[in-house]
Design a protein around this motif. Structure first.
Motif, PDB file in Angstrom:
ATOM      1  N   LYS A  24      76.105  59.651  91.962  1.00 42.93           N
ATOM      2  CA  LYS A  24      74.916  60.168  91.293  1.00 42.93           C
ATOM      3  C   LYS A  24      75.251  60.647  89.885  1.00 42.93           C
ATOM      4  O   LYS A  24      74.518  60.371  88.930  1.00 42.93           O
ATOM      5  CB  LYS A  24      74.313  61.305  92.127  1.00 42.93           C
ATOM      6  N   TYR A  28      73.856  59.029  86.434  1.00 41.02           N
ATOM      7  CA  TYR A  28      73.186  59.885  85.453  1.00 41.02           C
ATOM      8  C   TYR A  28      73.832  59.768  84.075  1.00 41.02           C
ATOM      9  O   TYR A  28      73.150  59.574  83.074  1.00 41.02           O
ATOM     10  CB  TYR A  28      73.194  61.341  85.916  1.00 41.02           C
ATOM     11  N   THR A  41      68.477  64.891  86.217  1.00 43.74           N
ATOM     12  CA  THR A  41      69.061  64.793  87.552  1.00 43.74           C
ATOM     13  C   THR A  41      68.702  66.039  88.347  1.00 43.74           C
ATOM     14  O   THR A  41      68.485  67.116  87.770  1.00 43.74           O
ATOM     15  CB  THR A  41      70.593  64.587  87.485  1.00 43.74           C
ATOM     16  N   MET A  52      67.176  61.577  90.606  1.00 48.21           N
ATOM     17  CA  MET A  52      67.131  61.309  89.173  1.00 48.21           C
ATOM     18  C   MET A  52      65.733  60.855  88.778  1.00 48.21           C
ATOM     19  O   MET A  52      65.054  60.179  89.549  1.00 48.21           O
ATOM     20  CB  MET A  52      68.146  60.238  88.776  1.00 48.21           C
TER      21      MET A  52
END
Length: 122
Positions: A24, A28, A41, A52
């Motif tokens: 993640k 991002y 995020t 996100m």
């Protein structure tokens, strides 16, 4: 997403702990650095946090990520938690509703990259 998959596949397997937050965060950072869009995020709403959100001039894209989960689980979470609702009245510069798009992404722990993804425009 195809380019993101290729990029993530190039990271050495022993680079660091590769849990969902690892992917993640990488996702991002790449989106934030490589696009001119508003990228957020862990975007909080009344019922939870979407992983996100990317907002463009004409659309809002809400992402949910799953490590070794399914894109269907990710999309179901977007729906059940109402992650698109806060953006349902978001307007473009001409006063038109922005397009709302939900994106479910699964990360494949064995291959250490994106597994599948599904994009649904509301």
């Amino acid at each position: 997403l195809k380019e993101m998959k290729a990029f993530l596949s190039s990271i050495p397997y022993n680079a660091e702990k590769q849990d969902e937050n690892h992917y993640k965060t990488l996702f991002y950072l790449i989106a934030r650095l490589c696009t001119p869009y508003v990228v957020k995020t862990e975007e909080c709403s009344a019922a939870g946090r979407s992983d996100m959100v990317i907002e463009t001039e004409n659309a809002v894209y809400v992402f949910e990520f799953k490590l070794d989960g399914t894109v269907e689980e990710a999309l179901a979470q977007i729906d059940s938690k109402g992650y698109l609702i806060p953006y349902s009245v978001t307007k473009d510069k001409n006063g038109n509703d922005k397009k709302l798009v939900k994106i479910g992404v699964s990360f494949d722990a064995e291959k250490r990259t994106l597994g599948e993804w599904k994009i649904i425009e509301n």
